[in-house]
Motif scaffolding. Sequence first.
Motif, short mmCIF file in Angstrom:
data_model
loop_
_atom_site.label_atom_id
_atom_site.label_comp_id
_atom_site.label_asym_id
_atom_site.label_seq_id
_atom_site.Cartn_x
_atom_site.Cartn_y
_atom_site.Cartn_z
N HIS A 40 0.85 -1.19 0.00
CA HIS A 40 0.00 0.00 0.00
C HIS A 40 0.88 1.24 0.00
O HIS A 40 1.61 1.48 0.95
CB HIS A 40 -0.90 0.01 1.24
N LEU A 41 0.83 1.97 -1.09
CA LEU A 41 1.56 3.22 -1.22
C LEU A 41 0.60 4.27 -1.74
O LEU A 41 -0.16 4.02 -2.69
CB LEU A 41 2.73 3.07 -2.21
N THR A 42 0.63 5.44 -1.17
CA THR A 42 -0.29 6.49 -1.56
C THR A 42 -0.19 6.80 -3.05
O THR A 42 -1.21 6.93 -3.73
CB THR A 42 0.00 7.77 -0.74
N HIS A 43 1.02 6.88 -3.58
CA HIS A 43 1.19 7.26 -4.98
C HIS A 43 0.81 6.14 -5.96
O HIS A 43 0.73 6.38 -7.16
CB HIS A 43 2.61 7.79 -5.25
N HIS A 44 0.55 4.93 -5.48
CA HIS A 44 0.11 3.83 -6.35
C HIS A 44 -1.35 3.47 -6.15
O HIS A 44 -1.89 2.65 -6.89
CB HIS A 44 0.94 2.57 -6.11
N LYS A 45 -2.00 4.03 -5.14
CA LYS A 45 -3.35 3.63 -4.77
C LYS A 45 -4.31 3.69 -5.95
O LYS A 45 -5.02 2.72 -6.23
CB LYS A 45 -3.85 4.52 -3.63
N ASP A 46 -4.35 4.81 -6.66
CA ASP A 46 -5.28 4.96 -7.78
C ASP A 46 -4.94 4.01 -8.93
O ASP A 46 -5.84 3.47 -9.59
CB ASP A 46 -5.30 6.40 -8.29
N LYS A 47 -3.67 3.77 -9.16
CA LYS A 47 -3.26 2.88 -10.25
C LYS A 47 -3.62 1.43 -9.95
O LYS A 47 -4.07 0.69 -10.83
CB LYS A 47 -1.75 3.02 -10.49
N VAL A 48 -3.44 1.02 -8.71
CA VAL A 48 -3.79 -0.34 -8.31
C VAL A 48 -5.31 -0.52 -8.41
O VAL A 48 -5.80 -1.53 -8.92
CB VAL A 48 -3.28 -0.67 -6.89
N GLU A 49 -6.05 0.46 -7.97
CA GLU A 49 -7.51 0.40 -8.07
C GLU A 49 -7.96 0.36 -9.53
O GLU A 49 -8.88 -0.39 -9.89
CB GLU A 49 -8.15 1.59 -7.34
N CYS A 50 -7.31 1.14 -10.38
CA CYS A 50 -7.63 1.15 -11.81
C CYS A 50 -7.36 -0.24 -12.41
O CYS A 50 -8.16 -0.74 -13.21
CB CYS A 50 -6.82 2.22 -12.52
#
Length: 170
Positions: free
Chosen positions: A16-26
């Motif tokens: 869990h990394l803030t800067h990857h959160k949206d990309k992982v969700e996408c």
Amino acid sequence: MENSNKLDKVHISYKHLTHHKDKVECMYQSLMAAGIETSIDQHDIDNRDSIREYEKEIGKSKQVIVIITPEYLKSIQCMFELKEIIKNGDIKKRITVIAELEGVARNADGLRDIKDYWQNEKVRKAEQIKTEPGQIKVLTDELSIINDVITELDDAWLYISQHLTGGIEE
């Protein structure tokens, strides 16, 4: 849901990394929209569920997308998942690696750096056992994971370091 159905899903293993959160969700949403049953902790673990059992499920899954970052390689939970994936074999067929390894050499030096990190953690945890007797069960569990990581990481690293992987943006 039965275990066999859970294992048919594509599991995503990541830190869990803030800067990857949206990309992982996408990534998760895109796979689901394409009709590919996908499992990710934030959607599949409820309050009071066992995180450890979910991590073991990831290890047994028929397909796993592993998003490897320097932070992943220094997370005991992520390394437990990777250890479980390795333990269940057939990693060349079962895992897809997305590696964003800025600052980590994809060769023997990188492997040595990772193992050195975990060797230092092993020493630190062993010292904690001496000074914090109330945490012995937790610390011995973590030491066991660290020992497994140190001894079993070679095969996974060989695969990670020798295969082209896309970045998370791709």
